[in-house]
Design a protein around this motif. Structure first.
Motif, PDB file in Angstrom:
ATOM      1  N   LYS A   7       7.239 -21.695   2.367  1.00  0.00           N
ATOM      2  CA  LYS A   7       6.868 -22.276   3.656  1.00  0.00           C
ATOM      3  C   LYS A   7       6.131 -21.238   4.505  1.00  0.00           C
ATOM      4  CE  LYS A   7      10.598 -25.665   4.010  1.00  0.00           C
ATOM      5  NZ  LYS A   7      11.111 -25.476   2.642  1.00  0.00           N
TER       6      LYS A   7
ATOM      7  N   GLU B 181       6.277 -23.249   9.757  1.00  0.00           N
ATOM      8  CA  GLU B 181       7.156 -24.284   9.207  1.00  0.00           C
ATOM      9  C   GLU B 181       8.610 -23.839   9.232  1.00  0.00           C
ATOM     10  OE1 GLU B 181       4.319 -26.525   5.905  1.00  0.00           O
ATOM     11  OE2 GLU B 181       5.373 -24.700   5.353  1.00  0.00           O
TER      12      GLU B 181
ATOM     13  N   SER C 264      10.162 -23.692  12.664  1.00  0.00           N
ATOM     14  CA  SER C 264      10.490 -25.029  13.156  1.00  0.00           C
ATOM     15  C   SER C 264      11.804 -25.526  12.567  1.00  0.00           C
ATOM     16  CB  SER C 264       9.357 -25.999  12.808  1.00  0.00           C
ATOM     17  OG  SER C 264       9.690 -27.321  13.164  1.00  0.00           O
TER      18      SER C 264
ATOM     19  N   ILE D  15      10.657 -30.846   7.142  1.00  0.00           N
ATOM     20  CA  ILE D  15       9.391 -30.747   7.870  1.00  0.00           C
ATOM     21  C   ILE D  15       9.245 -31.992   8.725  1.00  0.00           C
ATOM     22  CG2 ILE D  15       6.900 -30.454   7.680  1.00  0.00           C
ATOM     23  CD1 ILE D  15       8.504 -28.121   6.573  1.00  0.00           C
TER      24      ILE D  15
ATOM     25  N   VAL E 177       2.194 -28.983  10.866  1.00  0.00           N
ATOM     26  CA  VAL E 177       1.848 -27.612  11.233  1.00  0.00           C
ATOM     27  C   VAL E 177       0.538 -27.163  10.596  1.00  0.00           C
ATOM     28  CG1 VAL E 177       4.219 -26.923  11.670  1.00  0.00           C
ATOM     29  CG2 VAL E 177       3.304 -26.733   9.360  1.00  0.00           C
TER      30      VAL E 177
ATOM     31  N   ARG F  77       7.258 -33.665   4.209  1.00  0.00           N
ATOM     32  CA  ARG F  77       6.030 -33.225   3.551  1.00  0.00           C
ATOM     33  C   ARG F  77       6.204 -33.335   2.037  1.00  0.00           C
ATOM     34  NH1 ARG F  77       2.496 -27.846   5.037  1.00  0.00           N
ATOM     35  NH2 ARG F  77       0.857 -28.142   3.473  1.00  0.00           N
TER      36      ARG F  77
END
Length: 214
Positions: A12, A16, A19, A149, A153, A206
């Motif tokens: 990631k 990501e 977050s 996710i 982003v 995602r």
């Protein structure tokens, strides 16, 4: 400790991962570069989110979390829930919100899931419907979706709910702040989501793998 912390990202981006664990990416970057020491609240949140052993993270003692599950019962296989929903790689499949609960599971190797950049606890199986993402994703293809996710982003293939429809599209961010939902099949026109309609766009995850890594 910074390098051990960075290794937890598993493919990631910093944005990501920040977050997912609930911190600003600049704060995470400072921890990774060793410019500041993590606060206890950050460490406990990290442990709750990723399951990391803080003794390993802080002191370097114990086992790297990626190495767990490769031996012992089940041979390192973990059950991944299958969602009873088929995101449309086409005009969109009308479904109730939120997405249905997990109803079945399929087992995958933990180390393989981590290699494609998905924490097992956030991996979900979905099956595509339609041809708008052909050749990348075909009708009926199995997809592994990272449901950690929850915001866009960078450009990638996401499962989103928009206008009451669950769809899988390649998502592009515009400099103007707009979002474009693109199909890999050139027969389908891209759709731009205006800034004032973006609160209606719900990111469900995602796509990380579909018969091959994305």
């Amino acid at each position: 400790m910074g390098e051990r912390l960075k290794s937890l990202r598993q493919g990631k981006t910093r944005t990501e991962f920040a977050s997912i664990i609930g911190v600003h990416e600049n704060t995470l970057g400072g921890y990774e570069r060793g410019e500041r020491s993590p606060e206890w609240g950050f460490l406990t949140q990290l442990r709750e989110t990723t399951g990391v052993d803080l003794n390993w993270l802080v002191e370097g003692n114990g086992t790297h979390p990626i190495q767990r599950g490769d031996s012992g019962a089940g041979g390192g296989f973990l059950p991944i829930p299958k969602l009873d929903v088929r995101p449309s790689a086409g005009p969109g499949a009308l479904v109730p919100q939120p997405l249905p609960n997990d109803d079945e599971v399929v087992a995958f190797r933990e180390d393989w899931l981590r290699r494609i950049g998905v924490s097992p606890r956030f991996a979900r199986l979905m099956f595509a419907r339609g041809d708008s993402m052909h050749d990348t994703i075909s009708d009926g293809d199995m997809m592994i979706v990272d449901v950690s996710i929850r915001e866009i982003v960078d450009e990638g293939v996401y499962v989103v709910v928009y206008g009451g429809l669950v769809i899988v599209k390649r998502v592009q961010l515009l400099r103007t702040g707009g979002i474009v939902l693109k199909s890999d099949n050139p027969r389908y026109e891209p759709e731009t989501v205006p800034v004032d309609e973006q609160p209606e766009l719900i990111v469900e995850g995602r796509v990380r793998w579909v018969g091959g890594e994305l």
